[in-house]
Design a protein around this motif. Structure first.
Motif, mmCIF file in Angstrom:
data_model
loop_
_atom_site.group_PDB
_atom_site.id
_atom_site.type_symbol
_atom_site.label_atom_id
_atom_site.label_comp_id
_atom_site.label_asym_id
_atom_site.label_seq_id
_atom_site.Cartn_x
_atom_site.Cartn_y
_atom_site.Cartn_z
ATOM 1 N N ALA A 148 0.831 -1.206 0.000
ATOM 2 C CA ALA A 148 0.000 0.000 0.000
ATOM 3 C C ALA A 148 0.862 1.251 0.000
ATOM 4 C CB ALA A 148 -0.927 -0.008 1.211
ATOM 5 N N LEU A 149 1.890 1.257 0.812
ATOM 6 C CA LEU A 149 2.805 2.401 0.839
ATOM 7 C C LEU A 149 3.467 2.597 -0.518
ATOM 8 C CD1 LEU A 149 4.485 1.678 4.292
ATOM 9 C CD2 LEU A 149 3.083 3.680 3.772
ATOM 10 N N ALA B 178 1.041 4.137 -3.055
ATOM 11 C CA ALA B 178 0.855 5.569 -2.818
ATOM 12 C C ALA B 178 2.086 6.354 -3.264
ATOM 13 C CB ALA B 178 0.556 5.819 -1.349
ATOM 14 N N LEU C 89 -4.087 4.321 -0.073
ATOM 15 C CA LEU C 89 -3.618 3.478 1.029
ATOM 16 C C LEU C 89 -4.770 2.708 1.670
ATOM 17 C CD1 LEU C 89 -1.182 6.082 2.516
ATOM 18 C CD2 LEU C 89 -0.514 3.727 2.064
ATOM 19 N N ILE D 185 -2.720 6.072 9.748
ATOM 20 C CA ILE D 185 -2.060 6.233 8.454
ATOM 21 C C ILE D 185 -1.951 7.737 8.244
ATOM 22 C CG2 ILE D 185 -2.104 5.797 5.978
ATOM 23 C CD1 ILE D 185 -3.966 3.457 6.497
#
Length: 281
Positions: free
Chosen positions: A204-205, A208, A226, A242
């Motif tokens: 996910a990081l 992004a 994310l 987050i």
């Protein structure tokens, strides 16, 4: 490699040590820690000394956290330190570091209020206190910390700046498993199903960060990416936070032009995992 367990022995060792590069740890060491020691060894060359410490610091654990069950694996830790190139390991007991009637502690009032500090009040005060004590005891010329705990790295840089410690701080890239999961002592708490989903944090990081590199600078859109990825791939995880912040001040950013940081913390049952990526042009 020399093992030292008392302050008295450490003081005597330091008088003859020369230039020292220091790698503090809480033990339960893994390849990520080994990489820090190897980096220190490379910086040190043949002339300087590489020192490490193994100390599970009670001041940085909250009342409902895992201090009592935090892994203590001293024999294996010492073998890893020696193999990675440490010349000395300081492994004191709690009474050796903290007097029973101690009454002085370092408090951090800015960088510790967001990210991990928001849900772990007092944690970074404990980190600052023990790092200051270790710096006073080991008296390193340089010290090495991993970027996985980016908030800790930023706070230690501020600690050194504000209290005028003559120590140069080096931040080292996060070491990851083959599937991207950041190496952590707490990964051993994961069940098989949780371990299968945990790499979604870095995925996910990374998604992004890729969107940011493609021109998406708005934090709201980056956070949407994310959340969507984690919802689809990490259903067993429970998000602590987050956030997208300035990597120096740790203040939230609405637009990320440069010097940004995406950081997160996610619970898988009792295992709390953290990770981050820098957004740097």
């Amino acid at each position: 490699m020399t093992l030292i367990e008392t302050v008295k022995e450490l003081r005597a060792w330091r008088k003859a040590a020369g230039r020292v590069i220091f790698v503090p740890t809480m033990g339960a060491l893994h390849e990520g820690h080994a990489s820090l020691i190897r980096e220190a060894r490379q910086m040190a060359g043949p002339e300087a000394t590489v020192a490490s410490s193994i100390f599970v610091n009670p001041l940085q654990f909250g009342p409902n956290e895992d201090f009592d069950r935090y892994p203590r694996t001293l024999e294996a830790d010492l073998a890893l330190c020696q193999e990675a190139g440490a010349d000395m390991v300081f492994a004191p007991t709690v009474p050796e570091v903290y007097h029973a009637d101690r009454s002085i502690q370092i408090l951090e009032s800015s960088l510790s209020k967001a990210l991990c500090g928001a849900s772990r009040p007092g944690h970074f005060d404990g980190v600052c206190t023990v790092v200051a004590k270790l710096f006073n005891l080991v008296q390193p010329d340089e010290a090495v910390f991993g970027k996985k705990d980016y908030q800790q790295l930023a706070i230690i840089r501020r600690l050194v700046r504000d209290l005028n410690f003559p120590v140069e701080i080096h931040g080292i890239e996060t070491v990851r498993e083959a599937d991207g999961l950041a190496m952590s002592s707490r990964n051993r708490y994961l069940s098989a199903a949780e371990r299968a989903q945990a790499p979604a944090l870095y995925a996910a990081l990374s998604q992004a960060r890729a969107a940011w590199k493609d021109g998406v600078t708005g934090s709201r859109r980056l956070l949407e990416i994310l959340h969507q990825t984690l919802a689809a791939s990490a259903s067993l995880g429970r998000k602590d936070y987050i956030s997208i912040v300035d990597r120096h001040t740790l203040q939230p950013l609405d637009l990320v032009q440069n010097n940004g940081l995406i950081a997160l913390a996610v619970f898988f049952d009792k295992a709390r995992l953290i990770d981050n990526v820098e957004l740097i042009r």
